[in-house]
Structures are given as structure tokens and as C-alpha cells.
Write a protein that holds these residues in place. Structure first.
Motif, short mmCIF file in Angstrom:
data_model
loop_
_atom_site.label_atom_id
_atom_site.label_comp_id
_atom_site.label_asym_id
_atom_site.label_seq_id
_atom_site.Cartn_x
_atom_site.Cartn_y
_atom_site.Cartn_z
N PRO A 26 0.32 -1.33 -0.42
CA PRO A 26 0.17 -0.05 0.17
C PRO A 26 0.91 1.36 -0.23
N ASP A 27 2.28 1.22 1.16
CA ASP A 27 2.66 2.37 1.03
C ASP A 27 3.40 2.69 -0.58
N ASP A 28 3.88 1.69 -1.48
CA ASP A 28 4.70 1.95 -2.74
C ASP A 28 3.25 2.48 -3.93
N ARG A 29 1.85 2.04 -3.92
CA ARG A 29 1.02 2.75 -4.30
C ARG A 29 0.36 3.94 -4.53
N SER A 30 0.34 3.81 -2.64
CA SER A 30 0.61 5.74 -2.52
C SER A 30 1.90 6.52 -2.99
N HIS A 31 2.90 6.10 -3.01
CA HIS A 31 3.81 6.89 -3.93
C HIS A 31 4.30 7.08 -5.05
N VAL A 32 3.31 5.58 -5.69
CA VAL A 32 3.53 6.20 -7.47
C VAL A 32 2.31 6.90 -7.54
N VAL A 35 3.54 10.41 -7.07
CA VAL A 35 4.26 11.00 -8.71
C VAL A 35 3.15 11.99 -9.53
N LEU A 36 2.47 10.41 -10.08
CA LEU A 36 1.33 10.35 -10.69
C LEU A 36 0.74 12.39 -10.40
N LEU A 37 0.57 12.45 -9.27
CA LEU A 37 -0.45 13.14 -9.02
C LEU A 37 0.93 15.07 -9.37
N THR A 38 1.67 14.45 -9.37
CA THR A 38 2.64 16.52 -9.28
C THR A 38 2.79 16.65 -10.82
#
Length: 69
Positions: A26-32, A35-38
Motif C-alpha cells: 500500500p505504501d508503494d502504491r501511495s508513492h506512485v 508521483v503521478l499527481l505531481t
């Protein structure tokens, strides 16, 4: 001259860690997602995210659901 240290690992490092572990948590998906929302995503980050998605679709990486407390 100030040096800033990035608190969030680059997506390429995330890809490497996920590939070695064989899972995306879940933390990995949050990180992705973050990044996508930047507004400014580098080409390297976009390619690493594309590779992650491809690996999940092919079944080479397993996505674990968030833990429920």
C-alpha cells in the motif's frame, strides 16, 4: 549553497525494491500515486511507473491490499 535530501525514494528505486520483493504494498502504491499527481514528472519516473504497471498486469508483481485495522 544548500543541499536538499529527498525524503521520498525515486520511482526507479521503488521499482527495484518491488521487483526484488515481488510485491507492491500500500505504501508503494501511495508513492506512485503521489508521483503521478505531481505537475512535473520526469521521463525516467514515467517509464519506471509504466514498467511497474506492466509487471503487475503480467503477474510478475503482486499488489497487496491495504491492511484493515
Amino acid at each position: 549553497m544548500s543541499t536538499q535530501r529527498c525524503l521520498v525514494p525515486p520511482v526507479a528505486d521503488l521499482f527495484f525494491q518491488a521487483w526484488c520483493a515481488g510485491t507492491l504494498g500500500p505504501d508503494d502504491r501511495s508513492h506512485v500515486r503521489d508521483v503521478l499527481l505531481t505537475d512535473s514528472m520526469s521521463e525516467e519516473e514515467r517509464l519506471a511507473i509504466d514498467r511497474l504497471i506492466h509487471c503487475v498486469r503480467r503477474g510478475w508483481l503482486v499488489m497487496h491490499p491495504p491492511s484493515r485495522a
